[in-house]
Design a protein around this motif. Sequence first.
Motif, PDB file in Angstrom:
ATOM      1  N   LEU A  13       4.120  -5.556   5.530  1.00 42.45           N
ATOM      2  CA  LEU A  13       4.537  -5.346   4.137  1.00 42.45           C
ATOM      3  C   LEU A  13       5.916  -4.702   4.146  1.00 42.45           C
ATOM      4  CD1 LEU A  13       1.390  -3.819   2.317  1.00 42.45           C
ATOM      5  CD2 LEU A  13       2.395  -6.065   1.905  1.00 42.45           C
ATOM      6  N   ASN A  14       6.837  -5.280   3.417  1.00 43.21           N
ATOM      7  CA  ASN A  14       8.217  -4.756   3.376  1.00 43.21           C
ATOM      8  C   ASN A  14       8.764  -4.467   4.778  1.00 43.21           C
ATOM      9  OD1 ASN A  14       7.813  -4.733   0.583  1.00 43.21           O
ATOM     10  ND2 ASN A  14       7.080  -2.615   0.634  1.00 43.21           N
ATOM     11  N   PRO A  37      -7.049   8.304  10.684  1.00 42.38           N
ATOM     12  CA  PRO A  37      -6.201   9.250   9.946  1.00 42.38           C
ATOM     13  C   PRO A  37      -5.665   8.663   8.631  1.00 42.38           C
ATOM     14  CG  PRO A  37      -5.415   8.934  12.212  1.00 42.38           C
ATOM     15  CD  PRO A  37      -6.495   7.942  11.988  1.00 42.38           C
ATOM     16  N   ASN A  38      -5.159   9.510   7.769  1.00 39.39           N
ATOM     17  CA  ASN A  38      -4.529   9.065   6.519  1.00 39.39           C
ATOM     18  C   ASN A  38      -3.411   8.081   6.863  1.00 39.39           C
ATOM     19  OD1 ASN A  38      -4.988  12.375   5.637  1.00 39.39           O
ATOM     20  ND2 ASN A  38      -5.840  10.734   4.400  1.00 39.39           N
ATOM     21  N   GLY A  39      -3.366   7.000   6.120  1.00 40.99           N
ATOM     22  CA  GLY A  39      -2.290   6.027   6.311  1.00 40.99           C
ATOM     23  C   GLY A  39      -2.515   5.086   7.492  1.00 40.99           C
ATOM     24  N   SER A  40      -3.718   5.096   8.088  1.00 38.85           N
ATOM     25  CA  SER A  40      -3.940   4.238   9.257  1.00 38.85           C
ATOM     26  C   SER A  40      -4.238   2.792   8.879  1.00 38.85           C
ATOM     27  CB  SER A  40      -5.063   4.812  10.137  1.00 38.85           C
ATOM     28  OG  SER A  40      -6.230   5.022   9.381  1.00 38.85           O
ATOM     29  N   GLY A  41      -4.434   2.524   7.575  1.00 41.80           N
ATOM     30  CA  GLY A  41      -4.598   1.137   7.139  1.00 41.80           C
ATOM     31  C   GLY A  41      -5.997   0.761   6.684  1.00 41.80           C
ATOM     32  N   LYS A  42      -6.871   1.752   6.501  1.00 40.21           N
ATOM     33  CA  LYS A  42      -8.273   1.462   6.150  1.00 40.21           C
ATOM     34  C   LYS A  42      -8.386   0.781   4.775  1.00 40.21           C
ATOM     35  CE  LYS A  42      -9.300   5.850   6.435  1.00 40.21           C
ATOM     36  NZ  LYS A  42      -7.969   6.410   6.731  1.00 40.21           N
ATOM     37  N   GLU A 166     -14.378   5.591   0.663  1.00 43.47           N
ATOM     38  CA  GLU A 166     -14.591   7.028   0.451  1.00 43.47           C
ATOM     39  C   GLU A 166     -15.525   7.337  -0.722  1.00 43.47           C
ATOM     40  OE1 GLU A 166     -11.236   9.621   0.913  1.00 43.47           O
ATOM     41  OE2 GLU A 166     -10.044   8.037   1.836  1.00 43.47           O
TER      42      GLU A 166
HETATM   43  N1  LIG Z   1       1.516  -2.264  -1.218  1.00 43.82           N
HETATM   44  C1  LIG Z   1       2.044  -1.612  -0.173  1.00 43.82           C
HETATM   45  N2  LIG Z   1       3.349  -1.760   0.132  1.00 43.82           N
HETATM   46  C2  LIG Z   1       3.887  -1.114   1.199  1.00 43.82           C
HETATM   47  N3  LIG Z   1       3.190  -0.303   2.005  1.00 43.82           N
HETATM   48  C3  LIG Z   1       1.899  -0.116   1.742  1.00 43.82           C
HETATM   49  C4  LIG Z   1       1.240  -0.752   0.652  1.00 43.82           C
HETATM   50  N4  LIG Z   1      -0.063  -0.384   0.636  1.00 43.82           N
HETATM   51  C5  LIG Z   1      -0.202   0.465   1.672  1.00 43.82           C
HETATM   52  N5  LIG Z   1       0.956   0.623   2.339  1.00 43.82           N
HETATM   53  C6  LIG Z   1       1.167   1.447   3.539  1.00 43.82           C
HETATM   54  O1  LIG Z   1       0.177   1.083   4.477  1.00 43.82           O
HETATM   55  C7  LIG Z   1      -0.216   2.195   5.270  1.00 43.82           C
HETATM   56  C8  LIG Z   1      -1.720   2.314   5.252  1.00 43.82           C
HETATM   57  O2  LIG Z   1      -2.161   2.744   3.959  1.00 43.82           O
HETATM   58  P1  LIG Z   1      -3.688   2.790   3.557  1.00 43.82           P
HETATM   59  O3  LIG Z   1      -3.758   3.162   2.132  1.00 43.82           O
HETATM   60  O4  LIG Z   1      -4.334   1.533   3.984  1.00 43.82           O
HETATM   61  O5  LIG Z   1      -4.209   3.983   4.491  1.00 43.82           O
HETATM   62  P2  LIG Z   1      -5.648   4.626   4.585  1.00 43.82           P
HETATM   63  O6  LIG Z   1      -6.048   4.505   6.030  1.00 43.82           O
HETATM   64  O7  LIG Z   1      -6.553   4.068   3.572  1.00 43.82           O
HETATM   65  O8  LIG Z   1      -5.330   6.175   4.301  1.00 43.82           O
HETATM   66  P3  LIG Z   1      -6.184   7.308   3.501  1.00 43.82           P
HETATM   67  O9  LIG Z   1      -7.176   7.827   4.494  1.00 43.82           O
HETATM   68  O10 LIG Z   1      -5.151   8.332   3.191  1.00 43.82           O
HETATM   69  O11 LIG Z   1      -6.784   6.694   2.290  1.00 43.82           O
HETATM   70  C9  LIG Z   1       0.524   3.400   4.688  1.00 43.82           C
HETATM   71  O12 LIG Z   1       1.652   3.660   5.509  1.00 43.82           O
HETATM   72  C10 LIG Z   1       0.959   2.923   3.311  1.00 43.82           C
HETATM   73  O13 LIG Z   1       2.137   3.571   2.917  1.00 43.82           O
END
Ligand SMILES: Nc1ncnc2c1ncn2[C@@H]1O[C@H](COP(=O)(O)OP(=O)(O)OP(=O)(O)O)[C@@H](O)[C@H]1O
Length: 244
Positions: A13-14, A37-42, A166
Amino acid sequence: MSILSLSGISLILNGQQILQSVSFDVAEGEVVGLIGPNGSGKTTLFNVLSGFLKPTGGSITLRGKDITGLSPARRARLGIGRVFQNFGIFRDMTLEENVLVALEALPKEQRRSLGNLCAVVASTLAMVGLSDSAKKKAGSLSGGQMRLLEIARTLKSGKELFLLDEPTAGVSPKLTQQVADLIVELKREGKTILIIEHDLPFISRICDRVIVLDIGEVVLEGKPGEVKKQKKLQEIYFGADPTS
Ligand SMILES: Nc1ncnc2c1ncn2[C@@H]1O[C@H](COP(=O)(O)OP(=O)(O)OP(=O)(O)O)[C@@H](O)[C@H]1O
Ligand SMILES: [Mg+2]
């Protein structure tokens, strides 16, 4: 037989690689925890599974059928249910009405098999501790209560595979236990559940298997007890131990 199969799912993405060749299978009736972890892509992976994001590479099959190119609505009709945070709740309707609309949207056969819908509405609200608020407008609930209402509604929606992001965030310990009971009950009914959670004791209690994502990649996979013992989990989830 696996109900869901992910093969080499990647997402850019981007210009940023968010998911990297994610592959795993989920067996029918299995409860699988997705942690990391937060931001890992879940959550992003859930968006790919429910069809809101198209993967850059890889494929997804549901009961052997390739669903990679299907819309979210088509996937929902094939049996994938997703719980969003406070999404899909009609704030101006009472709690009872909110559950009833979900039941009325079921295919006729399934609706008939439930019997008396009013009784099902009552038991659904009781499951998440919201019986006393049955006649209240949903918009008057707290964030955590609204979340429970959404979970209860989705879990009663007749789907086969549930994606829960969650479900216990912002929910008190007593109701967290009720959410766990609800998931165990669904498992008993043969449903399949993929659940994102930061609450590791909760995950250990209810999941058959845990998959750990880090920077968009599967880094660990196994039974909760085994995964918890891995040093890698300690490193990525809790931070490196400065004394070691
Ligand atoms: N639409 C989008 N455009 C660009 N980057 C994105 C987009 N959606 C998510 N990201 C990026 O993808 C990565 C993963 O985000 P995601 O929300 O999947 O994490 P997560 O594992 O669910 O975290 P959390 O535990 O905090 O909910 C992050 O770096 C986020 O900034
Ligand atoms: Mg998330």
